[in-house]
Write an enzyme that holds these catalytic residues in place. Structure first.
Site, PDB file in Angstrom:
ATOM      1  N   CYS B  43       0.832  -1.204   0.000  1.00 47.00           N
ATOM      2  CA  CYS B  43       0.000   0.000   0.000  1.00 47.00           C
ATOM      3  C   CYS B  43       0.870   1.260   0.000  1.00 47.00           C
ATOM      4  O   CYS B  43       0.749   2.116   0.881  1.00 47.00           O
ATOM      5  CB  CYS B  43      -0.934  -0.010   1.203  1.00 47.00           C
ATOM      6  SG  CYS B  43      -1.984  -1.471   1.240  1.00 47.00           S
ATOM      7  N   ALA B  44       1.742   1.369  -0.972  1.00 48.16           N
ATOM      8  CA  ALA B  44       2.591   2.558  -1.080  1.00 48.16           C
ATOM      9  C   ALA B  44       1.756   3.745  -1.536  1.00 48.16           C
ATOM     10  O   ALA B  44       0.653   3.583  -2.062  1.00 48.16           O
ATOM     11  CB  ALA B  44       3.727   2.293  -2.067  1.00 48.16           C
ATOM     12  N   ILE B  46       2.245   5.698  -4.049  1.00 43.83           N
ATOM     13  CA  ILE B  46       2.049   5.724  -5.494  1.00 43.83           C
ATOM     14  C   ILE B  46       0.920   4.784  -5.909  1.00 43.83           C
ATOM     15  O   ILE B  46       0.278   4.972  -6.946  1.00 43.83           O
ATOM     16  CB  ILE B  46       3.370   5.375  -6.233  1.00 43.83           C
ATOM     17  CG1 ILE B  46       3.232   5.535  -7.751  1.00 43.83           C
ATOM     18  CG2 ILE B  46       3.833   3.971  -5.888  1.00 43.83           C
ATOM     19  CD1 ILE B  46       3.009   6.955  -8.207  1.00 43.83           C
ATOM     20  N   ALA B  47       0.636   3.781  -5.060  1.00 40.91           N
ATOM     21  CA  ALA B  47      -0.431   2.830  -5.386  1.00 40.91           C
ATOM     22  C   ALA B  47      -1.802   3.505  -5.409  1.00 40.91           C
ATOM     23  O   ALA B  47      -2.713   3.052  -6.104  1.00 40.91           O
ATOM     24  CB  ALA B  47      -0.421   1.671  -4.390  1.00 40.91           C
ATOM     25  N   ARG B  68       1.411  -6.410   4.351  1.00 40.80           N
ATOM     26  CA  ARG B  68       1.911  -7.393   5.312  1.00 40.80           C
ATOM     27  C   ARG B  68       1.042  -7.417   6.568  1.00 40.80           C
ATOM     28  O   ARG B  68       1.102  -8.338   7.351  1.00 40.80           O
ATOM     29  CB  ARG B  68       3.382  -7.114   5.645  1.00 40.80           C
ATOM     30  CG  ARG B  68       4.324  -7.626   4.550  1.00 40.80           C
ATOM     31  CD  ARG B  68       5.734  -7.144   4.770  1.00 40.80           C
ATOM     32  NE  ARG B  68       5.789  -5.683   4.779  1.00 40.80           N
ATOM     33  CZ  ARG B  68       6.875  -4.973   5.065  1.00 40.80           C
ATOM     34  NH1 ARG B  68       7.998  -5.592   5.396  1.00 40.80           N
ATOM     35  NH2 ARG B  68       6.847  -3.659   5.034  1.00 40.80           N
ATOM     36  N   TYR B  91       1.502 -11.127   0.996  1.00 44.70           N
ATOM     37  CA  TYR B  91       1.617 -11.116  -0.468  1.00 44.70           C
ATOM     38  C   TYR B  91       1.366 -12.510  -1.033  1.00 44.70           C
ATOM     39  O   TYR B  91       0.806 -12.671  -2.120  1.00 44.70           O
ATOM     40  CB  TYR B  91       2.996 -10.606  -0.887  1.00 44.70           C
ATOM     41  CG  TYR B  91       3.332  -9.233  -0.321  1.00 44.70           C
ATOM     42  CD1 TYR B  91       2.368  -8.233  -0.252  1.00 44.70           C
ATOM     43  CD2 TYR B  91       4.611  -8.946   0.148  1.00 44.70           C
ATOM     44  CE1 TYR B  91       2.665  -6.977   0.269  1.00 44.70           C
ATOM     45  CE2 TYR B  91       4.921  -7.695   0.664  1.00 44.70           C
ATOM     46  CZ  TYR B  91       3.948  -6.718   0.729  1.00 44.70           C
ATOM     47  OH  TYR B  91       4.246  -5.494   1.243  1.00 44.70           O
ATOM     48  N   LYS B 130       9.546   1.306 -10.492  1.00 43.01           N
ATOM     49  CA  LYS B 130      10.957   1.579 -10.689  1.00 43.01           C
ATOM     50  C   LYS B 130      11.526   2.186  -9.417  1.00 43.01           C
ATOM     51  O   LYS B 130      10.760   2.787  -8.658  1.00 43.01           O
ATOM     52  CB  LYS B 130      11.204   2.496 -11.880  1.00 43.01           C
ATOM     53  CG  LYS B 130      10.132   3.508 -12.225  1.00 43.01           C
ATOM     54  CD  LYS B 130       9.727   4.508 -11.179  1.00 43.01           C
ATOM     55  CE  LYS B 130      10.858   5.290 -10.562  1.00 43.01           C
ATOM     56  NZ  LYS B 130      10.365   6.155  -9.438  1.00 43.01           N
ATOM     57  N   ARG B 209      13.221   5.639  -0.036  1.00 44.14           N
ATOM     58  CA  ARG B 209      14.076   6.032  -1.166  1.00 44.14           C
ATOM     59  C   ARG B 209      15.511   6.334  -0.749  1.00 44.14           C
ATOM     60  O   ARG B 209      16.392   6.455  -1.603  1.00 44.14           O
ATOM     61  CB  ARG B 209      13.515   7.282  -1.840  1.00 44.14           C
ATOM     62  CG  ARG B 209      12.225   7.087  -2.596  1.00 44.14           C
ATOM     63  CD  ARG B 209      11.769   8.453  -3.098  1.00 44.14           C
ATOM     64  NE  ARG B 209      10.536   8.410  -3.853  1.00 44.14           N
ATOM     65  CZ  ARG B 209       9.333   8.369  -3.311  1.00 44.14           C
ATOM     66  NH1 ARG B 209       9.199   8.315  -1.995  1.00 44.14           N
ATOM     67  NH2 ARG B 209       8.256   8.371  -4.073  1.00 44.14           N
ATOM     68  N   ASP B 222      15.390   6.481  -8.323  1.00 46.33           N
ATOM     69  CA  ASP B 222      14.053   7.048  -8.206  1.00 46.33           C
ATOM     70  C   ASP B 222      13.786   8.102  -9.276  1.00 46.33           C
ATOM     71  O   ASP B 222      12.691   8.176  -9.823  1.00 46.33           O
ATOM     72  CB  ASP B 222      13.874   7.675  -6.819  1.00 46.33           C
ATOM     73  CG  ASP B 222      12.417   8.008  -6.522  1.00 46.33           C
ATOM     74  OD1 ASP B 222      11.555   7.150  -6.786  1.00 46.33           O
ATOM     75  OD2 ASP B 222      12.149   9.119  -6.032  1.00 46.33           O
TER      76      ASP B 222
END
Lengths: 404, 404
Positions: B43-44, B46-47, B68, B91, B130, B209, B222
């Site tokens: 669940c980042a 960017i997601a 997780r 996952y 990426k 990052r 990044d």
């Protein structure tokens, strides 16, 4: 070494003074008694533009032109000068003309170390084209000759005289800058690209800019000079600490035709100096941009060397995230509509500085200082290139060390 | 090594295919039978954006989310997903869901080499964020796992799917390019700046990052990833020859937080390769520009990574002298008004590629190729940095050597 008020001229933390044509200025041009009588030494292409400047500038009068061939001087004068301009078939004759106060010298760089001191000894003030010297040592000789003879020396970087530069440096070093609280923040990274595309003949010595026995600094001296100078302006003309040649392409004569280099200023953190990274080249289409990264904002100039004749602009921008996207949170386009081209203002600056010479008391001038600092960076980039690209110290001049 | 038609996907000298939303395209979205059922692994932040993409893209359906911690997946799904999305606390459980066709994997890079092959073995197609891998070797393992299991692998570089990129590459490599007669000319020099300004906590490991055990490529992986990819696009995805780290600033964990580097393509003249010079950084205000110098023209993009949501523009310019001044002789602003954001189109590209997999006959895909080429450049920049900044060869992968 900071540029500060031990030098005669605009002081540390202060933008260049208002000049005629500034919207915010009520100043007139330099007074009539400051008007200088100019001679041009050498009929280079760029001299056409500055002959026009002298015609347009109320404090300048073009009175003489010299070339090594009298015929060339005559033809050139007939085409680009007002009637009555005196013509000479040698530079010496021009220097002997007692009714010439100042000379404009667009000669190939190699000849400057001979002719700038000669002009100084003839008591002529000197506006010399860039690059000024083949080395900082030569530059120092020219400064010494001018100081000894009480004449003024300046290089021909026109953008120094555009009111836009004054506004840009004021934006960067505005109110609060001394406390680290200004809106723009320290210019931690400056990036620049300046190039024009020459053909193979030009690249291989078909032009003085690419001839080892005329202008051996090549693209670095011809174009990088401007990138470095603009970087100096953004750093309040502080003398840089280190330089590094990232890439240098030489022609068969060993003259740089493309140069990528870093100029570094002390930031207090040895590993993270303030950097100017520039690429200058005779090998790419014409472009002349400069980007300054502050702590919070980005400032961009698309025509920093030869400003557009109508509106000279620059932008400042902050960007932020909005939902999933990026949008500028502020984007300001600053427009300067100059009443006079920067090169005309250059001659007025020159006249004012000459008029102020009497009060100078032997102080080295701001203009000698910035020219020497620019030269020192060029020297260091060449040294770095010869040493495999490692970062090297930017050499200093003892005459300016008083202001360290 | 050229990208050419030995690879499955858009062929050499050919721009990306038209996609739905292209003004010039009459294509519909991928057909209903190509619709993929997606699971999100992790669940980042960017997601969130890509969950929206899946909702907007007719050929995508978001059906499951895993974290997780089950609680986190549930909270996240409630906020960003349509009702009925299945949530998993591991996952592995997501990968065992038979009604998931493809997974989107925004995990920290370090975990990709474990989870991409696991997903492949579970017969899930993989869209991986990426930077994809810690090294080209890891990247190769992921490609191998996907090929062995007949699943599709693509990285999450959204701008690849914007119609603007297709137009830019068509401008550069337009009619006549094959004969060296196109108007733009070869992209001899590309310059890019991509940065955002993080605070000291972020810089020193307060974000994945900048953590050595999560994303050890830091700003290079990044942000530089995008600069390199755009450079590849400008060079028709030709595999670069050399790379050079000009400057790298590492944080205390040894993670790059600022990188200046050159990527070089063979030009036929060893001393004058085609160069991409980029500066990527977590230390400067947000900016994302790209400048391409052709033989005759300059092309500029001010928002090449995250295109403005309304009008995505780029400019091409030629400049010439006019009397004493410089003026653009041509200045064209090209505007793309996308009907769909690039990240939505990314999911449609993905669905089409998956639908075409059956015909692939084991050919390596264009998308694996460009991802590997990008990774190879990152590896080479790191190697160069560790070797004092000398230019090093960009490593190759034998699986793509067939197209050399």
């Amino acid at each position: 070494m900071w540029f500060d008020d031990t030098l005669r001229g605009p002081a540390n933390n202060t933008a260049l003074p208002l000049l005629p044509g500034d919207e915010a200025s009520s100043m007139a041009w330099a007074p009539e008694e400051a008007k200088l009588r100019w001679g041009i030494m050498g009929c280079a292409n760029i001299a056409r533009k500055n002959a026009r400047s002298m015609l347009l500038c109320p404090s300048a009068e073009l009175v003489a032109v010299a070339s090594r061939q009298l015929k060339k001087a005559q033809t050139w004068a007939a085409q680009f000068c007002p009637e009555g301009v005196r013509t000479y078939g040698s530079y010496d004759e021009l220097l002997q003309d007692p009714e010439v106060d100042a000379v404009y010298m667009p000669l190939p760089t190699k000849f400057h170390v001979e002719w700038v001191p000669k002009a100084a000894r003839a008591k002529k003030h000197v506006l010399v084209e860039k690059p000024v010297a083949l080395s900082l040592q030569e530059m120092d000789e020219m400064i010494a000759a001018c100081e000894e003879n009480g004449v003024f020396l300046m290089d021909g970087v026109m953008f120094m005289h555009h009111q836009r530069l004054r506004k840009i440096t004021a934006d960067i070093w505005g109110p609060g800058a001394a406390f680290g609280q200004n809106l723009f923040g320290v210019p931690t990274l400056i990036t620049s690209g300046f190039s024009f595309k020459a053909d193979d003949t030009f690249l291989e010595g078909g032009n003085i800019r690419t001839q080892a026995d005329s202008d051996p600094l090549g693209a670095l001296g011809d174009l990088g000079w401007y990138c470095i100078r603009f970087g100096l302006a953004c750093h309040q003309y502080r003398w840089p600490q280190k330089a590094k040649s990232v890439r240098m392409i030489y022609n068969a004569q060993g003259v740089p035709i493309d140069s990528v280099a870093h100029i570094m200023w002390d930031s207090g953190d040895e590993d993270r100096p303030y950097v100017l990274q520039f690429q200058c080249s005779f090998m790419h289409p014409f472009r002349q941009w400069m980007e300054v990264c502050g702590s919070t904002k980005i400032l961009k100039v698309e025509d920093f060397v030869i400003s557009r004749p109508d509106n000279a602009t620059y932008t400042t921008e902050m960007t932020g995230f909005l939902d999933y996207d990026i949008r500028p949170t502020t984007h300001t386009e600053h427009t300067e509509t100059p009443r006079w081209p920067q090169e005309v203002r250059m001659f007025d600056t020159f006249a004012r500085e000459v008029a102020a010479l009497g009060d100078a008391g032997g102080k080295p001038s701001f203009w000698s200082y910035v020219t020497a600092a620019t030269q020192a960076c060029c020297d260091a980039v060449v040294t770095s290139s010869k040493n495999g690209g490692e970062a090297v110290d930017v050499p200093t001049l003892s005459r300016f060390s008083a202001s360290t």
